[in-house]
Design an enzyme around this catalytic site. Structure first.
Site, PDB file in Angstrom:
ATOM      1  N   ASN A   1      -4.861  -0.004  -7.156  1.00  0.00           N
ATOM      2  CA  ASN A   1      -3.682  -0.949  -6.833  1.00  0.00           C
ATOM      3  C   ASN A   1      -2.447   0.024  -6.412  1.00  0.00           C
ATOM      4  OD1 ASN A   1      -3.757  -0.231  -9.727  1.00  0.00           O
ATOM      5  ND2 ASN A   1      -2.396  -1.799 -10.187  1.00  0.00           N
TER       6      ASN A   1
ATOM      7  N   GLU B   1       1.411  -0.519  -5.822  1.00  0.00           N
ATOM      8  CA  GLU B   1       2.640  -1.437  -5.923  1.00  0.00           C
ATOM      9  C   GLU B   1       3.851  -1.074  -5.222  1.00  0.00           C
ATOM     10  OE1 GLU B   1       3.134  -1.954 -10.112  1.00  0.00           O
ATOM     11  OE2 GLU B   1       1.141  -3.031 -10.328  1.00  0.00           O
TER      12      GLU B   1
ATOM     13  N   CYS C   1      -3.733  -5.208  -4.372  1.00  0.00           N
ATOM     14  CA  CYS C   1      -4.767  -4.952  -5.341  1.00  0.00           C
ATOM     15  C   CYS C   1      -5.741  -3.877  -5.000  1.00  0.00           C
ATOM     16  CB  CYS C   1      -5.558  -6.363  -5.681  1.00  0.00           C
ATOM     17  SG  CYS C   1      -4.383  -7.573  -6.469  1.00  0.00           S
TER      18      CYS C   1
ATOM     19  N   GLU D   1      -8.980  -3.908  -5.379  1.00  0.00           N
ATOM     20  CA  GLU D   1     -10.099  -4.314  -4.560  1.00  0.00           C
ATOM     21  C   GLU D   1     -10.156  -4.496  -3.015  1.00  0.00           C
ATOM     22  OE1 GLU D   1      -8.697  -5.808  -7.087  1.00  0.00           O
ATOM     23  OE2 GLU D   1      -9.843  -6.730  -8.448  1.00  0.00           O
TER      24      GLU D   1
ATOM     25  N   CYS E   1      -8.414 -11.281  -9.118  1.00  0.00           N
ATOM     26  CA  CYS E   1      -7.530 -12.183  -8.624  1.00  0.00           C
ATOM     27  C   CYS E   1      -8.193 -13.183  -7.577  1.00  0.00           C
ATOM     28  CB  CYS E   1      -6.474 -11.738  -8.375  1.00  0.00           C
ATOM     29  SG  CYS E   1      -6.037 -11.073  -6.736  1.00  0.00           S
TER      30      CYS E   1
ATOM     31  N   CYS F   1      -8.145 -11.583  -4.203  1.00  0.00           N
ATOM     32  CA  CYS F   1      -9.308 -10.596  -3.889  1.00  0.00           C
ATOM     33  C   CYS F   1     -10.912 -11.384  -3.669  1.00  0.00           C
ATOM     34  CB  CYS F   1      -9.402  -9.641  -5.073  1.00  0.00           C
ATOM     35  SG  CYS F   1      -7.982  -8.427  -4.875  1.00  0.00           S
TER      36      CYS F   1
HETATM   37  N1  THU Z   1      -4.368  -6.363  -9.549  1.00  0.00           N
HETATM   38  C1  THU Z   1      -5.516  -5.879  -8.977  1.00  0.00           C
HETATM   39  O1  THU Z   1      -5.563  -4.725  -8.303  1.00  0.00           O
HETATM   40  N2  THU Z   1      -6.496  -6.291  -8.837  1.00  0.00           N
HETATM   41  C2  THU Z   1      -6.617  -7.798  -9.303  1.00  0.00           C
HETATM   42  O2  THU Z   1      -7.678  -8.672  -9.069  1.00  0.00           O
HETATM   43  C3  THU Z   1      -5.775  -8.530 -10.089  1.00  0.00           C
HETATM   44  C4  THU Z   1      -4.474  -7.535 -10.273  1.00  0.00           C
HETATM   45  C5  THU Z   1      -3.236  -5.561  -9.732  1.00  0.00           C
HETATM   46  C6  THU Z   1      -2.169  -5.983  -8.781  1.00  0.00           C
HETATM   47  C7  THU Z   1      -0.850  -5.299  -9.451  1.00  0.00           C
HETATM   48  O3  THU Z   1      -0.610  -4.095  -9.137  1.00  0.00           O
HETATM   49  C8  THU Z   1      -1.270  -5.347 -10.957  1.00  0.00           C
HETATM   50  O4  THU Z   1      -2.898  -5.290 -11.021  1.00  0.00           O
HETATM   51  C9  THU Z   1      -0.769  -6.394 -11.808  1.00  0.00           C
HETATM   52  O5  THU Z   1      -1.112  -7.690 -11.418  1.00  0.00           O
END
Ligand code: THU
Length: 156
Positions: free
Chosen positions: A61, A63, A72, A74, A111, A114
Site C-alpha cells: 500500500n 498512502e 491498496c 493488491e 477491500c 480491490c
Molecule cells: N489496504 C490495502 O492495501 N488493501 C486492502 O485490501 C485494504 C486496505 C490499505 C489501504 C490503506 O493504505 C490501509 O490499508 C488502511 O486502509
C-alpha cells in the site's frame, strides 16, 4: 424463489503446510509489506502475484497525505502486472497485513475496490486466480478464484 451463493475455500493452519511455491509467494508478500508506505494508517499490506511463467510481482500500500490518492497493495501489484506483463496470466495472489486496524475476529480479506480489480484481472485472462489470505493467527485461507470474493460483481 430463494437463491444462494456458496463460497468454498480451504484453510491451512500454517505457512509450512503450503507447497514450496506458495510458501515463496507468502515470503514475497511479507517482503513487499515491509516496504509499504503507510504513515497515516500504520497498517501495512503486502501483495504478491505469481505469474504463469513463475515470475513474482510484489506490491504494497502506498498512502498519501491526500488520503484518497493512496492505493491498496493488491491494486499496486495488479496494475503493475497489467502494465508490464499484460499477456501473462496470474496464477495466484497472496495478501498479508500488519497492524491492528482489523479486529481479531474479522478475517483478513481485500477491500471492495480491490475485489473489483481482482475480478477484472481474472476476467481478462483465461484462468482463475487463486487467492491466499494470510490471517493474523497464521492460518491461510485459500480461495480458488477472485470471482468468489465478489458475488454479483460488476463486469461486462
Ligand atoms: N489496504 C490495502 O492495501 N488493501 C486492502 O485490501 C485494504 C486496505 C490499505 C489501504 C490503506 O493504505 C490501509 O490499508 C488502511 O486502509
Amino acid at each position: 424463489m430463494n437463491q444462494e451463493f456458496t463460497l468454498q475455500y480451504n484453510i491451512v493452519s500454517a505457512e509450512s503446510e503450503l507447497h514450496a511455491a506458495d510458501q515463496q509467494l507468502v515470503s514475497a508478500a511479507k517482503a513487499a509489506r515491509s516496504r509499504a508506505y503507510a504513515p497515516y494508517s500504520r497498517f501495512q499490506v503486502g501483495a504478491a502475484l505469481r505469474l504463469e511463467n513463475g515470475q513474482i510481482i510484489e506490491g504494497n500500500n502506498q498512502e498519501n497525505i491526500a488520503y484518497p490518492s493512496g492505493l491498496c497493495a493488491e491494486r499496486v501489484a495488479l496494475f503493475y502486472a497489467g502494465a508490464n506483463h499484460p499477456n501473462v496470466a496470474i496464477e495466484t495472489i497472496c495478501i498479508v497485513v500488519q497492524g491492528d486496524l482489523i479486529a481479531p475476529e474479522n478475517a483478513v480479506s481485500p477491500c471492495g475496490s480491490c475485489r473489483q480489480v481482482m475480478l477484472e484481472s481474472e476476467a481478462r485472462q483465461s484462468r482463475p486466480i487463486r487467492v491466499l489470505l494470510v490471517q493474523n493467527d497464521a492460518r491461510i485461507f485459500i480461495l480458488n478464484a477472485c470471482k468468489d470474493l465478489l458475488p454479483f460483481g460488476f463486469m461486462k
